[in-house]
Design an enzyme around this catalytic site. Structure first.
Site, PDB file in Angstrom:
ATOM      1  N   THR A 116     -13.364   5.512  -6.205  1.00  9.82           N
ATOM      2  CA  THR A 116     -13.384   6.910  -6.639  1.00  9.82           C
ATOM      3  C   THR A 116     -14.797   7.349  -6.991  1.00  9.82           C
ATOM      4  O   THR A 116     -15.197   8.485  -6.691  1.00  9.82           O
ATOM      5  CB  THR A 116     -12.463   7.092  -7.855  1.00  9.82           C
ATOM      6  N   TYR A 202      -8.325  -6.661  -8.278  1.00 12.50           N
ATOM      7  CA  TYR A 202      -7.856  -5.393  -7.713  1.00 12.50           C
ATOM      8  C   TYR A 202      -7.134  -5.674  -6.399  1.00 12.50           C
ATOM      9  O   TYR A 202      -7.739  -6.165  -5.440  1.00 12.50           O
ATOM     10  CB  TYR A 202      -9.069  -4.484  -7.498  1.00 12.50           C
ATOM     11  N   LYS A 230      -5.175  -4.927 -11.269  1.00  8.30           N
ATOM     12  CA  LYS A 230      -4.876  -3.547 -10.897  1.00  8.30           C
ATOM     13  C   LYS A 230      -4.035  -3.635  -9.628  1.00  8.30           C
ATOM     14  O   LYS A 230      -4.528  -4.034  -8.568  1.00  8.30           O
ATOM     15  CB  LYS A 230      -6.154  -2.752 -10.645  1.00  8.30           C
ATOM     16  N   ILE A 269      -5.056   2.554 -14.124  1.00  6.95           N
ATOM     17  CA  ILE A 269      -6.434   2.863 -13.732  1.00  6.95           C
ATOM     18  C   ILE A 269      -6.323   4.057 -12.807  1.00  6.95           C
ATOM     19  O   ILE A 269      -5.846   3.945 -11.679  1.00  6.95           O
ATOM     20  CB  ILE A 269      -7.112   1.659 -13.064  1.00  6.95           C
TER      21      ILE A 269
END
Length: 371
Positions: A116, A202, A230, A269
């Protein structure tokens, strides 16, 4: 920046002379055992060298235990947007204002330089600088998690070492993407990066092309630097991990409320919390099915194109950042911007710093290919 940091924090003075400065006359003496070291290291006495080694060493057990204890309680972590100036460089004033609004509206941690935040479009110098900047300005107010993962274990180790040296609380580590490895290689990669300090793994197969299997996570969770995962594959897996005592943060905004309250996730998240941090904080701390339902259309629209394209467009439409994109990202087309404006107007009072929502014209956006 590096020279100032070394001098201010560990007492080292680096040789900053121009390369055109005259070189010292070479000695005719026999080279010492230290002569194979880089020149600048040969000039440093043993004590500063030891200080540098200590600074770049993996995080201590005491620091790890403190960071892990705090981070494991964190409900809302924003994958923070990186704003740009017209020339494509970081707009740190806009970034600081954005982070301050995040803090004021209940965000407890940040992923710096994630997908992001367009870490994939940064040089490693930019990446580590932004982590250091965030730590120095906001590190006492929230958890700073640097996205220092890479599909190269060597790069991930180097970036993570630097991230911890400048003060980040934890690292976010992706599994090697595109040039995928075997499951044994996956285990070896994560074991190597976990050695550096507190780490969130992740798992996002839609981007990496490879799922991190349950048995890998089950083995990694016993490492003292393990924080959690995540997880972007859905609530069934999050529930399974929660049943085993494995901490998870949802990576899917539209599922995050149910992940948190119905499936055992620690929190989220989030991408959407860049825009409505207060509402997301509410959903992470209090069960609110009605609010979650009301936000579903907005969250779906925020992923109508690959992240971070819609988010970048939205933040420009809300006047929170300059309408500048680093290629290969380009803004949403006008039709989608008009759809988004209607959705944003419904929550405008909950968008910190937004005074007006504008659709903007195509020529209001600046696309930068070199920066």
């Amino acid at each position: 920046m590096t020279h100032r940091y070394l001098q201010a924090h560990i007492g080292l003075r680096c040789d900053t002379r121009s390369v055109s400065a005259p070189l010292p006359r070479q000695s005719s003496r026999r080279p010492s055992a230290d002569s194979d070291r880089p020149a600048v290291l040969r000039k440093w006495p043993a004590q500063p060298r030891a200080a540098l080694a200590e600074t770049l060493a993996p995080v201590s057990l005491t620091q790890t235990q403190e960071s892990v204890a705090v981070l494991k309680k964190t409900r809302l972590i924003t994958a923070v947007k990186t704003p740009y100036r017209e020339d494509g460089k970081f707009d740190l004033r806009a970034y600081d204002a954005h982070v301050q609004r995040q803090i004021e509206n209940g965000v407890e941690g940040l992923i710096v330089g994630g997908t992001t935040g367009e870490g994939q479009l940064m040089s490693w110098d930019e990446h580590v600088m932004l982590i250091a900047h965030t730590v120095n300005n906001f590190g006492s107010q929230l958890q700073v998690i640097g996205n220092t993962g890479s599909n190269s274990t060597r790069e991930a180790l180097h970036a993570t070492e630097q991230g911890f040296a400048v003060g980040m609380d934890a690292a976010l580590q992706i599994n090697p993407y595109y040039g995928k490895t075997s499951l044994d290689g996956l285990m070896a990669h994560f074991s190597a990066v976990l050695h550096e300090g507190p780490t969130i793994i992740y798992n996002v197969p839609s981007r990496t092309g490879q799922d991190i299997p349950d048995h890998i996570v089950q083995r990694l969770q016993h490492h003292p630097n393990w924080l959690g995962v995540k997880e972007c594959t859905g609530n069934n897996r999050i529930q399974s991990y929660a049943d085993q005592g494995i901490i998870c943060w949802s990576g899917n905004d539209d599922e995050a409320h149910d992940s948190r309250h119905n499936h055992g996730a620690q929190g989220v998240i989030s991408v959407t919390s860049n825009i409505i941090p207060g509402l997301f904080s509410q959903m992470m701390h209090t069960h609110n099915a009605e609010l979650n339902s009301n936000l579903q259309e907005l969250m779906a629209w925020l992923f109508c194109e690959p992240n971070p394209v819609p988010l970048n467009t939205v933040m420009a439409m809300c006047g929170l950042i300059k309408p500048v994109f680093r290629l290969p990202y380009v803004p949403l087309n006008r039709e989608k911007r008009e759809q988004g404006a209607k959705l944003l107007q419904q929550v405008q009072e909950h968008i910190p710093g937004c005074k007006d929502i504008q659709v903007l014209n195509d020529d209001d956006f600046r696309i930068v290919s070199k920066y």
